[in-house]
Write a protein that holds these residues in place. Sequence first.
Motif, PDB file in Angstrom:
ATOM      1  N   GLY A  72      35.530  42.556  61.908  1.00 37.01           N
ATOM      2  CA  GLY A  72      36.017  41.557  62.851  1.00 37.01           C
ATOM      3  C   GLY A  72      35.765  40.134  62.404  1.00 37.01           C
ATOM      4  N   CYS A  73      35.536  39.928  61.108  1.00 31.04           N
ATOM      5  CA  CYS A  73      35.237  38.605  60.559  1.00 31.04           C
ATOM      6  C   CYS A  73      36.353  38.124  59.646  1.00 31.04           C
ATOM      7  N   THR A  74      36.272  36.846  59.281  1.00 28.81           N
ATOM      8  CA  THR A  74      37.104  36.272  58.227  1.00 28.81           C
ATOM      9  C   THR A  74      36.171  35.528  57.275  1.00 28.81           C
ATOM     10  N   PHE A  75      36.740  34.993  56.202  1.00 32.49           N
ATOM     11  CA  PHE A  75      35.915  34.230  55.271  1.00 32.49           C
ATOM     12  C   PHE A  75      35.317  32.995  55.949  1.00 32.49           C
ATOM     13  N   GLN A  76      35.936  32.506  57.011  1.00 28.00           N
ATOM     14  CA  GLN A  76      35.396  31.346  57.732  1.00 28.00           C
ATOM     15  C   GLN A  76      34.077  31.678  58.429  1.00 28.00           C
ATOM     16  N   ASP A  77      33.763  32.957  58.610  1.00 29.97           N
ATOM     17  CA  ASP A  77      32.484  33.369  59.204  1.00 29.97           C
ATOM     18  C   ASP A  77      31.375  33.476  58.163  1.00 29.97           C
ATOM     19  N   VAL A  78      31.724  33.358  56.890  1.00 30.13           N
ATOM     20  CA  VAL A  78      30.743  33.485  55.808  1.00 30.13           C
ATOM     21  C   VAL A  78      29.841  32.253  55.787  1.00 30.13           C
ATOM     22  N   VAL A  79      28.522  32.497  55.740  1.00 30.37           N
ATOM     23  CA  VAL A  79      27.557  31.396  55.698  1.00 30.37           C
ATOM     24  C   VAL A  79      26.853  31.282  54.346  1.00 30.37           C
ATOM     25  N   ASP A  80      26.824  32.361  53.577  1.00 37.61           N
ATOM     26  CA  ASP A  80      26.121  32.350  52.298  1.00 37.61           C
ATOM     27  C   ASP A  80      26.883  33.197  51.292  1.00 37.61           C
ATOM     28  N   VAL A  81      27.033  32.662  50.077  1.00 32.45           N
ATOM     29  CA  VAL A  81      27.765  33.338  49.009  1.00 32.45           C
ATOM     30  C   VAL A  81      26.906  33.364  47.750  1.00 32.45           C
ATOM     31  N   THR A  82      26.902  34.495  47.080  1.00 34.64           N
ATOM     32  CA  THR A  82      26.338  34.602  45.735  1.00 34.64           C
ATOM     33  C   THR A  82      27.442  35.144  44.841  1.00 34.64           C
ATOM     34  N   VAL A  83      27.704  34.443  43.734  1.00 36.80           N
ATOM     35  CA  VAL A  83      28.677  34.935  42.761  1.00 36.80           C
ATOM     36  C   VAL A  83      27.953  35.218  41.456  1.00 36.80           C
ATOM     37  N   PHE A  84      28.408  36.263  40.803  1.00 38.23           N
ATOM     38  CA  PHE A  84      27.902  36.665  39.502  1.00 38.23           C
ATOM     39  C   PHE A  84      29.067  36.584  38.531  1.00 38.23           C
ATOM     40  N   VAL A  85      28.872  35.897  37.413  1.00 35.76           N
ATOM     41  CA  VAL A  85      29.948  35.687  36.444  1.00 35.76           C
ATOM     42  C   VAL A  85      29.441  36.043  35.049  1.00 35.76           C
ATOM     43  N   VAL A  86      30.179  36.912  34.376  1.00 41.41           N
ATOM     44  CA  VAL A  86      29.869  37.225  32.984  1.00 41.41           C
ATOM     45  C   VAL A  86      30.363  36.046  32.138  1.00 41.41           C
ATOM     46  N   ASP A  87      29.479  35.508  31.307  1.00 43.72           N
ATOM     47  CA  ASP A  87      29.797  34.398  30.406  1.00 43.72           C
ATOM     48  C   ASP A  87      30.452  33.239  31.156  1.00 43.72           C
ATOM     49  N   PRO A  88      29.711  32.601  32.076  1.00 48.69           N
ATOM     50  CA  PRO A  88      30.307  31.535  32.879  1.00 48.69           C
ATOM     51  C   PRO A  88      30.813  30.350  32.045  1.00 48.69           C
ATOM     52  N   ALA A  89      30.201  30.072  30.917  1.00 46.97           N
ATOM     53  CA  ALA A  89      30.676  28.960  30.088  1.00 46.97           C
ATOM     54  C   ALA A  89      32.119  29.188  29.649  1.00 46.97           C
ATOM     55  N   ALA A  90      32.486  30.433  29.418  1.00 50.98           N
ATOM     56  CA  ALA A  90      33.836  30.758  28.980  1.00 50.98           C
ATOM     57  C   ALA A  90      34.799  31.003  30.134  1.00 50.98           C
ATOM     58  N   HIS A  91      34.298  31.463  31.288  1.00 49.84           N
ATOM     59  CA  HIS A  91      35.188  31.944  32.343  1.00 49.84           C
ATOM     60  C   HIS A  91      35.190  31.139  33.641  1.00 49.84           C
ATOM     61  N   LEU A  92      34.179  30.310  33.884  1.00 51.30           N
ATOM     62  CA  LEU A  92      34.031  29.712  35.214  1.00 51.30           C
ATOM     63  C   LEU A  92      35.225  28.846  35.614  1.00 51.30           C
ATOM     64  N   GLU A  93      35.761  28.068  34.719  1.00 54.24           N
ATOM     65  CA  GLU A  93      36.878  27.199  35.081  1.00 54.24           C
ATOM     66  C   GLU A  93      38.081  28.015  35.566  1.00 54.24           C
ATOM     67  N   ARG A  94      38.425  29.078  34.851  1.00 54.28           N
ATOM     68  CA  ARG A  94      39.541  29.941  35.261  1.00 54.28           C
ATOM     69  C   ARG A  94      39.235  30.653  36.576  1.00 54.28           C
ATOM     70  N   ILE A  95      38.009  31.112  36.730  1.00 57.65           N
ATOM     71  CA  ILE A  95      37.607  31.815  37.951  1.00 57.65           C
ATOM     72  C   ILE A  95      37.657  30.870  39.145  1.00 57.65           C
ATOM     73  N   TRP A  96      37.142  29.659  38.981  1.00 58.36           N
ATOM     74  CA  TRP A  96      37.013  28.756  40.126  1.00 58.36           C
ATOM     75  C   TRP A  96      38.364  28.304  40.661  1.00 58.36           C
ATOM     76  N   LYS A  97      39.400  28.285  39.818  1.00 57.29           N
ATOM     77  CA  LYS A  97      40.749  27.973  40.301  1.00 57.29           C
ATOM     78  C   LYS A  97      41.205  29.032  41.303  1.00 57.29           C
TER      79      LYS A  97
END
Length: 134
Positions: free
Chosen positions: A68-93
């Motif tokens: 019964g929730c949406t993303f607007q109900d989310v208060v805390d997020v943890t993301v895990f990214v393999v090789d963020p230096a290579a992938h974060l820009e593409r992921i964050w878009k």
Amino acid sequence: MSVRDVVFPAGRQALYERNRYSPAIRSNGLLFVSGQVGSRPDGSPEPDLEAQVGLAFDNLNAILSAAGCTFQDVVDVTVFVVDPAAHLERIWKVVAEHWGDAPYPTLTGVGVTWLYGFQFEIKVIAKLPDASVG
């Protein structure tokens, strides 16, 4: 011992039971969602990075919706990214397409070396509708 109040998204209960974990647990007005990856219905990774991130959000939103929730109900997020230096820009878009407007949830980002064949995982805590938790 109390029974866990588990939330399952439609059509994926067998996948969670096979892997021996709950997709989400309701507790004290909050929803604790296990890390979601861009897995196809059979559990295999989506090979395209941007599509994998979008599918991770689809899987997350299915769980939020089942509670019964949406993303607007989310208060805390943890993301895990393999090789963020290579992938974060593409992921964050792709993340920005799903994030919504400010005010944003809190965020912790963790660079990792392995995610069982995936490049991105998102774990959240959401406030349940009509919950009195501050």
